[in-house]
Motif scaffolding. Sequence first.
Motif, PDB file in Angstrom:
ATOM      1  N   UNK A  62       0.802  -1.227   0.000  1.00 43.14           N
ATOM      2  CA  UNK A  62       0.000   0.000   0.000  1.00 43.14           C
ATOM      3  C   UNK A  62       0.834   1.276   0.000  1.00 43.14           C
ATOM      4  N   UNK A  63       2.143   1.151   0.029  1.00 42.58           N
ATOM      5  CA  UNK A  63       2.984   2.333   0.103  1.00 42.58           C
ATOM      6  C   UNK A  63       3.101   3.051  -1.225  1.00 42.58           C
ATOM      7  N   UNK A  64       3.491   4.307  -1.165  1.00 43.63           N
ATOM      8  CA  UNK A  64       3.736   5.079  -2.371  1.00 43.63           C
ATOM      9  C   UNK A  64       5.100   4.677  -2.935  1.00 43.63           C
ATOM     10  N   UNK A  65       5.163   4.303  -4.215  1.00 45.45           N
ATOM     11  CA  UNK A  65       6.437   3.836  -4.774  1.00 45.45           C
ATOM     12  C   UNK A  65       7.581   4.823  -4.575  1.00 45.45           C
ATOM     13  N   UNK A  66       7.282   6.105  -4.674  1.00 49.20           N
ATOM     14  CA  UNK A  66       8.345   7.100  -4.561  1.00 49.20           C
ATOM     15  C   UNK A  66       8.854   7.277  -3.137  1.00 49.20           C
ATOM     16  N   UNK A  67       8.174   6.689  -2.146  1.00 42.80           N
ATOM     17  CA  UNK A  67       8.646   6.764  -0.764  1.00 42.80           C
ATOM     18  C   UNK A  67       9.685   5.701  -0.439  1.00 42.80           C
TER      19      UNK A  67
END
Length: 334
Positions: A62-67
Amino acid sequence: MDPTTDSGHTANCCTPSQDASPSTSWGLPLVSKATGAAHLGPVHEDVAVPAGAFRMGDACGEGYPSDGETPVHEVRLGGFRIDATAVTNRMFAAFIEATGYRTEAEAYGTSAVFHLLVEAPDEDILGRAAGVPWWLNVRGADWAHPRGPHSSWSDVPDDPAVHVSWNDAQAYCGWAGRRLPTEAEWEYAARGGLEGRRYAWGDELVPDGEHRANIWQGTFPAVNTQDDGFLGTAPVKSFPANGYGLYEVAGNVWEWCSDWFLPKYYRNSPAENPQGPTIGPGRVMRGGSYLCHESYCNRYRVAARSSNTPDSSSGNCGFRTVAIEAGTALQRVT
């Protein structure tokens, strides 16, 4: 709202950077700061986190790829003691009184306050932050005046200290004889012994209808129904502790870690006591804040990461500290 910019980098949707609004006074040079002696700080209520290994990162996809929350990787840590709560206004006031330290928000003369919380005359509202218009640049907003010059920390002594930059947090640690947690220590402690879960308490956001964190309910950024009881910060210990005895590791305020932030770091992070990369565009922040909402920033998940420049401050960013064990060296924070 899409949490990425046109360039694909994560937008600082939760905490504006000091350079977010070049037309305002957020870019003034800093003044020199007083320094205090170590080990004179208030008593910290900390909890023991046992040595062990855990799987660090987003196991739920569920994380943002850019994070850079992936790949999930094993990390091994020694035992340590970490604050049960974020550093409160009462504790930070003791530091200021003892040292005469001037925070970066005070030096700049302004800081970011969420638009529904401002307590300031119109002439002290200097503009909106570029790209995050719900943040207002308020003259006289600082740790002692968390909502602007018409507010006071003494009205909320047990709320987390905010408008504290990473550099300010480091100064506090130097005085108190403590340090900021590494990002790995923070996540390990925040998980409270739960492996691979979405939140610090499990996988359900509101188990049995009970709110476990101070985050946004309603339609961001205009309407907060305050179902959890709070519009802005909440006093520490307002929500149940996790399995290790840490309070509010999700929501309430972002918390600084010692590490530089690089999205690609997890690809090559060492398994043993990782200290973070040696460079990065900002310092790691963890835990989310009272402004996080699933519609644009679900970073109250225990694996979620964000960052900001070390001199930036806002009304939703604070910190907690870790004890420095006798006979051990300070963690690298270069």
